[in-house]
Design a protein around this motif. Structure first.
Motif, PDB file in Angstrom:
ATOM      1  N   LEU A 112       0.835  -1.196   0.000  1.00 41.19           N
ATOM      2  CA  LEU A 112       0.000   0.000   0.000  1.00 41.19           C
ATOM      3  C   LEU A 112       0.874   1.252   0.000  1.00 41.19           C
ATOM      4  CD1 LEU A 112      -2.741   1.365   0.051  1.00 41.19           C
ATOM      5  CD2 LEU A 112      -2.791   1.033   2.541  1.00 41.19           C
ATOM      6  N   ALA A 113       1.962   1.230   0.745  1.00 36.55           N
ATOM      7  CA  ALA A 113       2.892   2.368   0.760  1.00 36.55           C
ATOM      8  C   ALA A 113       3.493   2.602  -0.625  1.00 36.55           C
ATOM      9  CB  ALA A 113       3.997   2.137   1.791  1.00 36.55           C
ATOM     10  N   VAL A 114       3.768   1.518  -1.361  1.00 37.80           N
ATOM     11  CA  VAL A 114       4.279   1.659  -2.726  1.00 37.80           C
ATOM     12  C   VAL A 114       3.261   2.405  -3.580  1.00 37.80           C
ATOM     13  CG1 VAL A 114       4.781   0.369  -4.853  1.00 37.80           C
ATOM     14  CG2 VAL A 114       5.846  -0.319  -2.687  1.00 37.80           C
ATOM     15  N   TYR A 115       1.994   1.988  -3.522  1.00 33.99           N
ATOM     16  CA  TYR A 115       0.960   2.648  -4.333  1.00 33.99           C
ATOM     17  C   TYR A 115       0.775   4.103  -3.907  1.00 33.99           C
ATOM     18  CZ  TYR A 115      -0.109  -2.005  -6.071  1.00 33.99           C
ATOM     19  OH  TYR A 115      -0.023  -3.240  -6.647  1.00 33.99           O
ATOM     20  N   LEU A 116       0.830   4.365  -2.616  1.00 34.91           N
ATOM     21  CA  LEU A 116       0.674   5.743  -2.142  1.00 34.91           C
ATOM     22  C   LEU A 116       1.874   6.600  -2.534  1.00 34.91           C
ATOM     23  CD1 LEU A 116      -0.870   5.033   1.373  1.00 34.91           C
ATOM     24  CD2 LEU A 116      -2.033   5.999  -0.635  1.00 34.91           C
ATOM     25  N   SER A 117       3.060   6.012  -2.548  1.00 33.54           N
ATOM     26  CA  SER A 117       4.239   6.780  -2.976  1.00 33.54           C
ATOM     27  C   SER A 117       4.170   7.082  -4.472  1.00 33.54           C
ATOM     28  CB  SER A 117       5.535   6.047  -2.627  1.00 33.54           C
ATOM     29  OG  SER A 117       5.741   4.931  -3.458  1.00 33.54           O
ATOM     30  N   GLN A 118       3.523   6.205  -5.246  1.00 33.15           N
ATOM     31  CA  GLN A 118       3.306   6.491  -6.661  1.00 33.15           C
ATOM     32  C   GLN A 118       2.339   7.666  -6.807  1.00 33.15           C
ATOM     33  OE1 GLN A 118       1.882   2.692  -8.048  1.00 33.15           O
ATOM     34  NE2 GLN A 118       3.913   1.997  -8.651  1.00 33.15           N
ATOM     35  N   VAL A 119       1.292   7.661  -6.002  1.00 35.54           N
ATOM     36  CA  VAL A 119       0.288   8.724  -6.040  1.00 35.54           C
ATOM     37  C   VAL A 119       0.918  10.074  -5.693  1.00 35.54           C
ATOM     38  CG1 VAL A 119      -1.702   9.629  -4.750  1.00 35.54           C
ATOM     39  CG2 VAL A 119      -1.747   7.290  -5.618  1.00 35.54           C
ATOM     40  N   THR A 120       1.765  10.072  -4.690  1.00 32.75           N
ATOM     41  CA  THR A 120       2.344  11.327  -4.204  1.00 32.75           C
ATOM     42  C   THR A 120       3.694  11.656  -4.845  1.00 32.75           C
ATOM     43  OG1 THR A 120       3.354  10.164  -2.329  1.00 32.75           O
ATOM     44  CG2 THR A 120       1.168  11.137  -1.974  1.00 32.75           C
ATOM     45  N   SER A 121       4.181  10.773  -5.706  1.00 35.52           N
ATOM     46  CA  SER A 121       5.486  10.938  -6.361  1.00 35.52           C
ATOM     47  C   SER A 121       6.596  11.170  -5.355  1.00 35.52           C
ATOM     48  CB  SER A 121       5.443  12.093  -7.372  1.00 35.52           C
ATOM     49  OG  SER A 121       4.473  11.853  -8.352  1.00 35.52           O
ATOM     50  N   THR A 122       6.606  10.375  -4.302  1.00 33.49           N
ATOM     51  CA  THR A 122       7.595  10.568  -3.241  1.00 33.49           C
ATOM     52  C   THR A 122       8.581   9.418  -3.091  1.00 33.49           C
ATOM     53  OG1 THR A 122       6.053   9.664  -1.617  1.00 33.49           O
ATOM     54  CG2 THR A 122       6.117  12.064  -1.837  1.00 33.49           C
ATOM     55  N   CYS A 123       8.533   8.433  -3.963  1.00 33.02           N
ATOM     56  CA  CYS A 123       9.484   7.342  -3.777  1.00 33.02           C
ATOM     57  C   CYS A 123      10.855   7.751  -4.310  1.00 33.02           C
ATOM     58  CB  CYS A 123       8.997   6.036  -4.397  1.00 33.02           C
ATOM     59  SG  CYS A 123       8.876   6.026  -6.176  1.00 33.02           S
ATOM     60  N   GLN A 124      11.868   7.264  -3.626  1.00 33.93           N
ATOM     61  CA  GLN A 124      13.228   7.488  -4.078  1.00 33.93           C
ATOM     62  C   GLN A 124      13.459   6.612  -5.305  1.00 33.93           C
ATOM     63  OE1 GLN A 124      16.091   7.476  -0.753  1.00 33.93           O
ATOM     64  NE2 GLN A 124      14.296   7.076   0.524  1.00 33.93           N
ATOM     65  N   GLN A 125      14.410   6.981  -6.137  1.00 36.83           N
ATOM     66  CA  GLN A 125      14.661   6.209  -7.352  1.00 36.83           C
ATOM     67  C   GLN A 125      16.126   5.827  -7.426  1.00 36.83           C
ATOM     68  OE1 GLN A 125      12.736   7.228 -10.882  1.00 36.83           O
ATOM     69  NE2 GLN A 125      10.956   8.084  -9.867  1.00 36.83           N
ATOM     70  N   LEU A 126      16.347   4.597  -7.877  1.00 37.16           N
ATOM     71  CA  LEU A 126      17.689   4.076  -8.010  1.00 37.16           C
ATOM     72  C   LEU A 126      17.757   3.290  -9.315  1.00 37.16           C
ATOM     73  CD1 LEU A 126      20.514   3.473  -6.756  1.00 37.16           C
ATOM     74  CD2 LEU A 126      19.447   1.501  -5.631  1.00 37.16           C
ATOM     75  N   SER A 127      18.704   3.641 -10.177  1.00 40.48           N
ATOM     76  CA  SER A 127      18.907   2.906 -11.425  1.00 40.48           C
ATOM     77  C   SER A 127      20.115   1.992 -11.232  1.00 40.48           C
ATOM     78  CB  SER A 127      19.182   3.862 -12.583  1.00 40.48           C
ATOM     79  OG  SER A 127      18.038   4.630 -12.838  1.00 40.48           O
ATOM     80  N   VAL A 128      19.932   0.738 -11.585  1.00 44.56           N
ATOM     81  CA  VAL A 128      21.004  -0.246 -11.456  1.00 44.56           C
ATOM     82  C   VAL A 128      21.094  -1.042 -12.756  1.00 44.56           C
ATOM     83  CG1 VAL A 128      20.732  -0.440  -8.938  1.00 44.56           C
ATOM     84  CG2 VAL A 128      19.485  -1.996 -10.442  1.00 44.56           C
ATOM     85  N   SER A 129      22.169  -1.786 -12.901  1.00 48.76           N
ATOM     86  CA  SER A 129      22.301  -2.649 -14.074  1.00 48.76           C
ATOM     87  C   SER A 129      21.365  -3.845 -13.909  1.00 48.76           C
ATOM     88  CB  SER A 129      23.747  -3.134 -14.223  1.00 48.76           C
ATOM     89  OG  SER A 129      24.054  -4.058 -13.188  1.00 48.76           O
ATOM     90  N   ASP A 130      21.141  -4.552 -15.006  1.00 49.47           N
ATOM     91  CA  ASP A 130      20.294  -5.748 -14.935  1.00 49.47           C
ATOM     92  C   ASP A 130      20.905  -6.777 -13.991  1.00 49.47           C
ATOM     93  OD1 ASP A 130      18.205  -4.976 -16.695  1.00 49.47           O
ATOM     94  OD2 ASP A 130      19.506  -5.360 -18.405  1.00 49.47           O
TER      95      ASP A 130
END
Length: 145
Positions: A112-130
């Motif tokens: 639920l926190a994941v979905y709410l962070s999508q709604v609020t655009s508050t999740c941190q982002q990390l790009s990694v290799s495959d």
């Protein structure tokens, strides 16, 4: 966060509630109290706990060049859980027990926190290799065993 972005659909009432919350945030408003009350009605105490995780910025979206995306949520007890929003999965014991086994909850607080962070655009982002993403997922599997 369009409903089409999720491969497996949530119940319609949850989809509509999240969409209305996202619309409010897009318009620059705070999430209306009636939406927060609806969230608490549908998810019980998990809603408050999920909002707390969002407030503490405990959600990280990890993405790789191949387009794979997983979320990691730092739980309230300090353990990190892996969530797959595309298929509504969390690695926490509450998800296995309450969502899968007993079917008395729609989602755990982490998902639920994941979905709410999508709604609020508050999740941190990390790009990694495959390979790094594969290693993260394998490490999670090793810790579960």
């Amino acid at each position: 966060m369009a409903a089409a972005s999720r491969a497996v659909a949530l119940p319609t009432v949850v989809e509509e509630l999240l969409s209305e919350m996202a619309a409010a945030v897009r318009d620059g408003a705070r999430i209306p109290d009636e939406h927060l009350l609806s969230l608490k009605f549908v998810f019980g105490s998990s809603a408050v706990q999920a909002l707390d995780l969002v407030d503490r910025q405990s959600i990280t979206l990890i993405s790789s060049p191949s387009g794979r995306r997983v979320y990691q949520v730092l739980g309230s007890a300090g353990k990190t859980y892996t969530c797959l929003a595309s298929c509504h999965y969390c690695s926490c014991p509450a998800f296995a027990f309450s969502v899968l086994w007993k079917s008395d909850s729609l989602l755990c607080k982490h998902l639920l926190a994941v979905y709410l962070s999508q709604v609020t655009s508050t999740c941190q982002q990390l790009s990694v290799s495959d390979k790094q993403l594969t290693d993260i997922l394998l490490m999670e599997k090793t810790h579960e065993a």
